[in-house]
Design an enzyme around this catalytic site. Structure first.
Site, PDB file in Angstrom:
ATOM      1  N   LYS A  46     -14.996  16.395  11.654  1.00  0.00           N
ATOM      2  CA  LYS A  46     -16.107  16.267  12.589  1.00  0.00           C
ATOM      3  C   LYS A  46     -16.338  17.612  13.244  1.00  0.00           C
ATOM      4  O   LYS A  46     -15.564  18.042  14.098  1.00  0.00           O
ATOM      5  CB  LYS A  46     -15.814  15.185  13.623  1.00  0.00           C
ATOM      6  CG  LYS A  46     -17.049  14.556  14.156  1.00  0.00           C
ATOM      7  CD  LYS A  46     -16.934  13.044  14.226  1.00  0.00           C
ATOM      8  CE  LYS A  46     -18.300  12.400  14.359  1.00  0.00           C
ATOM      9  NZ  LYS A  46     -18.302  11.134  15.003  1.00  0.00           N
ATOM     10  N   THR A  99       0.863  -1.182   0.000  1.00  0.00           N
ATOM     11  CA  THR A  99       0.000   0.000   0.000  1.00  0.00           C
ATOM     12  C   THR A  99       0.899   1.232   0.000  1.00  0.00           C
ATOM     13  O   THR A  99       2.058   1.162   0.419  1.00  0.00           O
ATOM     14  CB  THR A  99      -0.879   0.030   1.261  1.00  0.00           C
ATOM     15  OG1 THR A  99      -0.010   0.021   2.401  1.00  0.00           O
ATOM     16  CG2 THR A  99      -1.789  -1.172   1.346  1.00  0.00           C
ATOM     17  N   GLU A 146      -5.813  -3.229  -1.696  1.00  0.00           N
ATOM     18  CA  GLU A 146      -6.310  -4.461  -1.067  1.00  0.00           C
ATOM     19  C   GLU A 146      -7.427  -5.116  -1.864  1.00  0.00           C
ATOM     20  O   GLU A 146      -7.818  -6.239  -1.575  1.00  0.00           O
ATOM     21  CB  GLU A 146      -6.849  -4.149   0.343  1.00  0.00           C
ATOM     22  CG  GLU A 146      -5.810  -3.731   1.364  1.00  0.00           C
ATOM     23  CD  GLU A 146      -5.510  -2.234   1.341  1.00  0.00           C
ATOM     24  OE1 GLU A 146      -5.754  -1.580   0.300  1.00  0.00           O
ATOM     25  OE2 GLU A 146      -5.034  -1.712   2.358  1.00  0.00           O
ATOM     26  N   TRP A 150     -20.515  15.086  10.538  1.00  0.00           N
ATOM     27  CA  TRP A 150     -19.478  14.966   9.532  1.00  0.00           C
ATOM     28  C   TRP A 150     -19.654  15.954   8.378  1.00  0.00           C
ATOM     29  O   TRP A 150     -20.741  16.113   7.845  1.00  0.00           O
ATOM     30  CB  TRP A 150     -19.483  13.548   8.938  1.00  0.00           C
ATOM     31  CG  TRP A 150     -18.804  12.558   9.817  1.00  0.00           C
ATOM     32  CD1 TRP A 150     -17.873  12.824  10.774  1.00  0.00           C
ATOM     33  CD2 TRP A 150     -18.999  11.151   9.840  1.00  0.00           C
ATOM     34  NE1 TRP A 150     -17.483  11.656  11.381  1.00  0.00           N
ATOM     35  CE2 TRP A 150     -18.159  10.619  10.828  1.00  0.00           C
ATOM     36  CE3 TRP A 150     -19.809  10.281   9.114  1.00  0.00           C
ATOM     37  CZ2 TRP A 150     -18.085   9.257  11.107  1.00  0.00           C
ATOM     38  CZ3 TRP A 150     -19.742   8.925   9.379  1.00  0.00           C
ATOM     39  CH2 TRP A 150     -18.896   8.418  10.374  1.00  0.00           C
TER      40      TRP A 150
HETATM   41  P1  AMP Z   1      -4.900   2.893  -3.013  1.00  0.00           P
HETATM   42  O1  AMP Z   1      -4.746   1.668  -2.210  1.00  0.00           O
HETATM   43  O2  AMP Z   1      -3.689   3.751  -3.062  1.00  0.00           O
HETATM   44  O3  AMP Z   1      -5.407   2.589  -4.383  1.00  0.00           O
HETATM   45  O4  AMP Z   1      -6.002   3.794  -2.301  1.00  0.00           O
HETATM   46  C1  AMP Z   1      -7.301   3.327  -2.076  1.00  0.00           C
HETATM   47  C2  AMP Z   1      -8.160   4.455  -1.593  1.00  0.00           C
HETATM   48  O5  AMP Z   1      -8.354   5.433  -2.611  1.00  0.00           O
HETATM   49  C3  AMP Z   1      -9.564   4.034  -1.235  1.00  0.00           C
HETATM   50  O6  AMP Z   1      -9.630   3.432   0.040  1.00  0.00           O
HETATM   51  C4  AMP Z   1     -10.295   5.365  -1.283  1.00  0.00           C
HETATM   52  O7  AMP Z   1     -10.097   6.123  -0.108  1.00  0.00           O
HETATM   53  C5  AMP Z   1      -9.616   6.065  -2.419  1.00  0.00           C
HETATM   54  N1  AMP Z   1     -10.431   5.949  -3.638  1.00  0.00           N
HETATM   55  C6  AMP Z   1     -10.279   5.091  -4.646  1.00  0.00           C
HETATM   56  N2  AMP Z   1     -11.207   5.300  -5.601  1.00  0.00           N
HETATM   57  C7  AMP Z   1     -12.001   6.305  -5.168  1.00  0.00           C
HETATM   58  C8  AMP Z   1     -13.154   6.987  -5.677  1.00  0.00           C
HETATM   59  N3  AMP Z   1     -13.674   6.718  -6.886  1.00  0.00           N
HETATM   60  N4  AMP Z   1     -13.692   7.971  -4.931  1.00  0.00           N
HETATM   61  C9  AMP Z   1     -13.178   8.308  -3.723  1.00  0.00           C
HETATM   62  N5  AMP Z   1     -12.082   7.708  -3.197  1.00  0.00           N
HETATM   63  C10 AMP Z   1     -11.510   6.719  -3.905  1.00  0.00           C
END
Ligand code: AMP
Length: 538
Positions: free
Chosen positions: A432, A181, A327, A437
């Site tokens: 918050k 990650t 993930e 929220w």
């Molecule tokens: P990563 O593991 O770097 O791909 O990050 C994943 C995170 O990106 C997710 O848990 C979300 O918080 C954010 N994310 C991915 N796609 C979207 C989306 N379409 N809208 C809002 N947040 C997103």
């Protein structure tokens, strides 16, 4: 009662054989400083076999980790095919990690070999003496620096081998790829994808209810191959016969527009910050031509409404939003409006994070873990499960991330009866205020629709009365002006009054994470250090 169906493992080698059998003459195009390099699926398959033979010759055995420190290019594609199919594990290394994080993931993954693009040698050289498990470094392109000590040349290694490497029979649940990650808090955590999970994910990516990649496509792969396997697209390409354009380091708006004009992709995938660049670059480029594209895909962060509208209205181009995580391989949801949606209402679905794709299940739970109604109103944390969703991290216990067999996403939002997810925030980014929220994502999306604004990110700042209040960090477009009052007034009719940020700051740029998203952790730290000049409206 047992079925009468045949059985067989779902393996990456099956993806290779299908691709080269049906689509031997399809191509992968790599953009280089000297022009476009082309190779057919047939050639790439043969070269993958030579690569596997070379790695075996270097002592790479089943389960060993082979790191790739590379741009999106043909050799990276060859590694994607060869390494898992020989029974080893490809560890895609994020080239934008800080040196200490890079050393951490290589050591944690215990990579034995790393394949590196020659243009990235200086970055890897910084930590060469801190990665003792790495026995060999293979350089793609001439190594004229010597900065990594003794290295092996990719083409020489392949040239010394013959094609025809016999791919072993593997268990479909064995590891194929690992990816950490991007780790904005704490150390990055490793996710290990199996042959089976990647195979199933690839089929899902071909579904017309999701991204719908098919044989007539040519995909411009902007999302890096170290960011969740470029969203699975390299495998889907071989499986579906879709061609690929690999942009390497040419990832700015201008070069992307040129690639689209000259190489005529039908689809393209990238994070919203890239599409924002493309949109702005297109304004001053009279030759911008998006007519080859069926649509573009944006995911990894929320897509602002105005961006979808701008591509649609200025360029006649559909932007499809997807949601996923490292993930989740990453395909979790794709925002395709339900059948029969009147054209003028499509945008209301397209701005959502997405509609849950076949193969995974999603639910929203409250603080106590209780499942909440699927009514588009009840706000909680998303949980997800399915055959391409992580059930654990590699080598670290993280019980707080799992709940009764579901992955806790850390994303907060709502799920509606039609299966559309709306993300209001990452749990660590929520604001918050007075116990309620405020969605930073929603505020950002709306501020970025102002014509003077290039980018905007909203973070929570401490407040004596309300606990937290939003601070809006704005980057104006070159030559544009707008005051905090003006932006506040622009926002006022669009959101509840108590959401309106009273704190504003204007910045040169928004810091980005290693995969190109707004880095709010850095913004919060900069604010805490008093680095911002903040205007507070009364
Ligand atoms: P990563 O593991 O770097 O791909 O990050 C994943 C995170 O990106 C997710 O848990 C979300 O918080 C954010 N994310 C991915 N796609 C979207 C989306 N379409 N809208 C809002 N947040 C997103």
């Amino acid at each position: 009662m047992k079925s009468t169906m045949q059985d067989g493992p779902l393996l990456i080698k099956g993806i290779i054989s299908h691709g080269e059998w049906l689509y031997a003459n399809k191509k992968v195009f790599t953009v280089t400083p000297d022009g476009v390099q082309e190779a057919t699926f047939y050639e790439i398959s043969r070269r993958a076999e030579r690569l596997a033979a070379a790695l075996a010759g270097l002592g790479v055995k089943s389960g060993d980790r082979v790191g790739s420190f590379m741009w999106n290019n043909q050799a990276h594609m060859e590694a994607y095919l060869a390494v898992p199919s020989m029974g080893a594990v490809l560890h895609t290394l994020n080239i934008r990690l800080f040196p200490e994080q890079l050393a951490y993931v290589i050591n944690h993954g215990e990579d034995s070999v790393i394949i590196v693009d020659n243009t990235l040698i200086p970055l890897l050289a910084k930590i060469r003496d801190q990665i003792p498990t790495v026995r060999h470094i293979i350089v793609n392109g001439p190594d004229t620096t010597g900065a990594l000590g003794e290295t092996l040349d990719y083409e020489t290694l392949l040239g010394a081998e013959r094609p025809g490497f016999e791919w072993p029979e593997l268990d479909e649940r064995e590891a194929a790829i690992m990816c950490y990650t991007s780790g904005t808090t704490g150390n990055p955590k490793g996710v290990v994808y199996s042959h089976r999970s990647l195979w199933l994910h690839s089929i899902a990516q071909m579904s017309a209810n999701s991204i719908g990649i098919c044989e007539s496509d040519r995909g411009l792969l902007i999302v890096p191959m170290f960011h969740v396997n470029a969203w699975g697209t390299p495998y889907t390409s071989f499986f579906s016969g879709a061609e690929l354009i690999m942009p390497q380091m040419f990832l700015q708006g201008g070069p992307i527009i040129k690639m689209i004009r000259e190489l005529r992709p039908t689809i393209s995938l990238g994070v919203p910050t890239i599409w924002n660049d493309v949109l702005h670059a297109a304004e001053s480029d009279p030759e911008a031509d998006f007519s080859s594209l069926r649509y573009i895909v944006a995911g990894g962060a929320a897509v602002p409404r105005h961006m979808i509208e701008a591509f649609r209205d200025r360029h006649g181009l559909r932007l499809v939003q997807g949601w996923g995580m490292t993930e989740t391989s990453p395909l979790g949801a794709v925002a395709i409006p339900p059948a029969g949606t009147p054209r003028e209402q499509e945008i209301d679905y397209e701005v959502k994070a997405g509609r849950v794709v076949a193969g995974v299940e999603v639910r929203v739970v409250d603080d106590t873990g209780e499942v909440m109604p699927r009514d588009g109103k009840a706000i909680g944390e998303f949980e997800i499960r399915g055959p391409w969703i992580a059930g654990a991290y590699y080598g670290v216990d993280a019980p707080e991330r799992f709940h009764d067999g579901w992955l806790k996403t850390g994303d907060i939002g709502t799920l509606d009866a039609e299966g559309f997810m709306v993300i209001s925030d990452r749990s660590k980014d929520v604001i918050k205020s007075g116990g309620e929220w405020i969605s930073s994502v929603e505020l950002e999306s709306r501020v970025m629709a102002h014509p003077a604004v290039f980018e905007a990110a909203v973070i929570a700042v401490p407040d004596e009365r309300w606990d937290e209040r939003p601070l809006c960090c704005v980057v104006l477009r070159p030559d544009a002006t707008a005051s905090a009052e003006e932006l506040h007034d622009f926002l006022a009719p669009q959101v509840p009054k108590w959401w309106l940020p009273e704190h504003w700051t204007f910045l040169e740029s928004i810091p980005k994470t290693s995969v190109g998203k707004f880095d709010k952790k850095v913004l919060r730290a900069q604010f805490a250090l008093g680095e911002f000049s903040v205007t507070t409206l009364s």
